[in-house]
Design a protein around this motif. Structure first.
Motif, PDB file in Angstrom:
ATOM      1  N   LEU A   1       0.835  -1.186   0.000  1.00 12.35           N
ATOM      2  CA  LEU A   1       0.000   0.000   0.000  1.00 12.35           C
ATOM      3  C   LEU A   1       0.876   1.245   0.000  1.00 12.35           C
ATOM      4  CD1 LEU A   1      -2.676  -1.010   2.656  1.00 12.35           C
ATOM      5  CD2 LEU A   1      -2.913  -1.050   0.159  1.00 12.35           C
ATOM      6  N   LEU A   2       0.446   2.255  -0.722  1.00 16.19           N
ATOM      7  CA  LEU A   2       1.152   3.523  -0.701  1.00 16.19           C
ATOM      8  C   LEU A   2       0.790   4.280   0.575  1.00 16.19           C
ATOM      9  CD1 LEU A   2       0.929   4.791  -4.385  1.00 16.19           C
ATOM     10  CD2 LEU A   2       2.791   3.584  -3.255  1.00 16.19           C
ATOM     11  N   PRO A   3       1.606   5.276   0.948  1.00 12.20           N
ATOM     12  CA  PRO A   3       1.281   6.052   2.145  1.00 12.20           C
ATOM     13  C   PRO A   3      -0.118   6.662   2.050  1.00 12.20           C
ATOM     14  CG  PRO A   3       3.510   6.527   1.412  1.00 12.20           C
ATOM     15  CD  PRO A   3       2.884   5.673   0.346  1.00 12.20           C
ATOM     16  N   THR A   4      -0.744   6.851   3.206  1.00 12.84           N
ATOM     17  CA  THR A   4      -2.103   7.400   3.241  1.00 12.84           C
ATOM     18  C   THR A   4      -2.161   8.802   2.653  1.00 12.84           C
ATOM     19  OG1 THR A   4      -2.543   6.121   5.240  1.00 12.84           O
ATOM     20  CG2 THR A   4      -4.053   7.924   4.742  1.00 12.84           C
ATOM     21  N   LEU A   5      -1.126   9.605   2.936  1.00  7.37           N
ATOM     22  CA  LEU A   5      -1.101  10.982   2.452  1.00  7.37           C
ATOM     23  C   LEU A   5      -0.538  11.033   1.036  1.00  7.37           C
ATOM     24  CD1 LEU A   5       0.046  12.894   5.652  1.00  7.37           C
ATOM     25  CD2 LEU A   5      -2.211  12.886   4.614  1.00  7.37           C
ATOM     26  N   CYS A   6      -1.401  10.828   0.063  1.00  6.35           N
ATOM     27  CA  CYS A   6      -1.028  10.894  -1.340  1.00  6.35           C
ATOM     28  C   CYS A   6      -1.988  11.823  -2.069  1.00  6.35           C
ATOM     29  CB  CYS A   6      -1.080   9.516  -1.996  1.00  6.35           C
ATOM     30  SG  CYS A   6       0.319   8.441  -1.646  1.00  6.35           S
ATOM     31  N   GLN A   7      -1.509  12.419  -3.158  1.00  5.14           N
ATOM     32  CA  GLN A   7      -2.390  13.177  -4.024  1.00  5.14           C
ATOM     33  C   GLN A   7      -1.838  13.167  -5.439  1.00  5.14           C
ATOM     34  OE1 GLN A   7      -2.536  17.566  -3.683  1.00  5.14           O
ATOM     35  NE2 GLN A   7      -1.028  17.390  -2.041  1.00  5.14           N
ATOM     36  N   THR A   8      -2.698  13.512  -6.389  1.00  5.29           N
ATOM     37  CA  THR A   8      -2.292  13.544  -7.782  1.00  5.29           C
ATOM     38  C   THR A   8      -1.927  14.965  -8.193  1.00  5.29           C
ATOM     39  OG1 THR A   8      -4.581  13.803  -8.523  1.00  5.29           O
ATOM     40  CG2 THR A   8      -3.708  11.554  -8.393  1.00  5.29           C
ATOM     41  N   GLY A   9      -1.219  15.060  -9.299  1.00  3.34           N
ATOM     42  CA  GLY A   9      -0.841  16.347  -9.864  1.00  3.34           C
ATOM     43  C   GLY A   9      -0.373  16.155 -11.293  1.00  3.34           C
ATOM     44  N   ILE A  10       0.191  17.202 -11.850  1.00 12.61           N
ATOM     45  CA  ILE A  10       0.701  17.163 -13.217  1.00 12.61           C
ATOM     46  C   ILE A  10       2.197  17.479 -13.180  1.00 12.61           C
ATOM     47  CG2 ILE A  10       0.570  18.167 -15.528  1.00 12.61           C
ATOM     48  CD1 ILE A  10      -1.875  16.520 -14.756  1.00 12.61           C
ATOM     49  N   LEU A  11       2.989  16.644 -13.838  1.00 13.78           N
ATOM     50  CA  LEU A  11       4.434  16.851 -13.869  1.00 13.78           C
ATOM     51  C   LEU A  11       4.772  18.068 -14.730  1.00 13.78           C
ATOM     52  CD1 LEU A  11       7.263  15.783 -13.091  1.00 13.78           C
ATOM     53  CD2 LEU A  11       7.218  14.451 -15.214  1.00 13.78           C
TER      54      LEU A  11
END
Length: 232
Positions: free
Chosen positions: A2-12
């Motif tokens: 599992l990835l860390p709970t604190l994740c978010q998406t964005g644009i490179l």
């Protein structure tokens, strides 16, 4: 895994200085994040690509956020090389990676010479096996390639494995392909001819070369299946 709970998406926006990347968030903020990948990231660092970043709870870090994965042409690619050994260990313990028979003990980061260490020592029913793990993120025309940049360190590890194989131990390299659009794996002779030649030599000396594909999704990554590995 599992990835860390604190994740978010964005644009490179861009990746630069090897270990840094700028990411545009949904709120318009541009964030500088740590990029835990020493390779060229060829084929997985195109500006404008969707990314997943995670936040560390280590208050001493200069950059709190870390680049975890990049989405290229609809495919999620794991680029955090620091997670690769964890993935492979999970695969060994779950039995998804079953090339070594029954494993009694797994020891990480094993010193094998004055200046070298290998990723794992496996204590198996057939004896000791030294295992080096490589993260593979480059795919061209359905073929996963390693390396994505010239690597003298990678060739050095192979020489250590040949020495161990000559001493009677098991020795292997496992390529963890962290993307789902490849059906086989091979050394990238068009990028590092010396490395590819070293692989061919090591195979003739008894070192095993294996490849496994990982299922990469924004919430979790796991080793899913074995892939063919060949020189050509």
């Amino acid at each position: 895994m599992l990835l860390p709970t604190l994740c978010q998406t964005g644009i490179l926006v861009k990746r630069y200085q090897r270990f840094l990347a700028d990411v545009l968030l949904e709120d318009g903020q541009t964030l500088t994040v740590h990029c835990p990948n020493s390779g060229s990231m060829r084929g997985c660092s195109t500006p404008g690509s969707e990314v997943v970043i995670s936040r560390s709870d280590n208050s001493k870090r200069k950059y709190a956020w870390t680049l975890e994965m990049v989405r290229e042409q609809g495919v999620w690619i794991g680029v955090h090389t620091g997670r690769t050994n964890h993935l492979v260990r999970e695969g060994l313990e779950s039995g998804v990676i079953d090339d070594f028979g029954s494993i009694r003990m797994i020891t990480p980061e094993v010193v094998v010479s004055e200046k070298s260490r290998l990723d794992f020592l496996l204590e198996t029913e057939q004896g000791r096996v030294y295992l080096e793990v490589k993260n593979c993120s480059l795919v061209e025309n359905g073929i996963a390639f390693f390396p994505d940049a010239v690597t003298t360190r990678g060739a050095k590890h192979i020489h250590e494995l040949v020495r161990l194989a000559e001493a009677g131990f098991g020795a292997a390299v496992l390529f963890c392909v962290q993307r789902g659009d490849a059906d086989r794996c091979k050394p990238a002779a068009h990028i590092d001819r010396v490395y590819a030649e070293t692989v061919a030599w090591a195979m003739s000396q008894g070192v095993r070369f294996l490849a496994y594909r990982a299922d990469v999704q924004p919430q979790a990554i796991r080793i899913s299946q074995k892939m063919p590995f060949s020189l050509f």
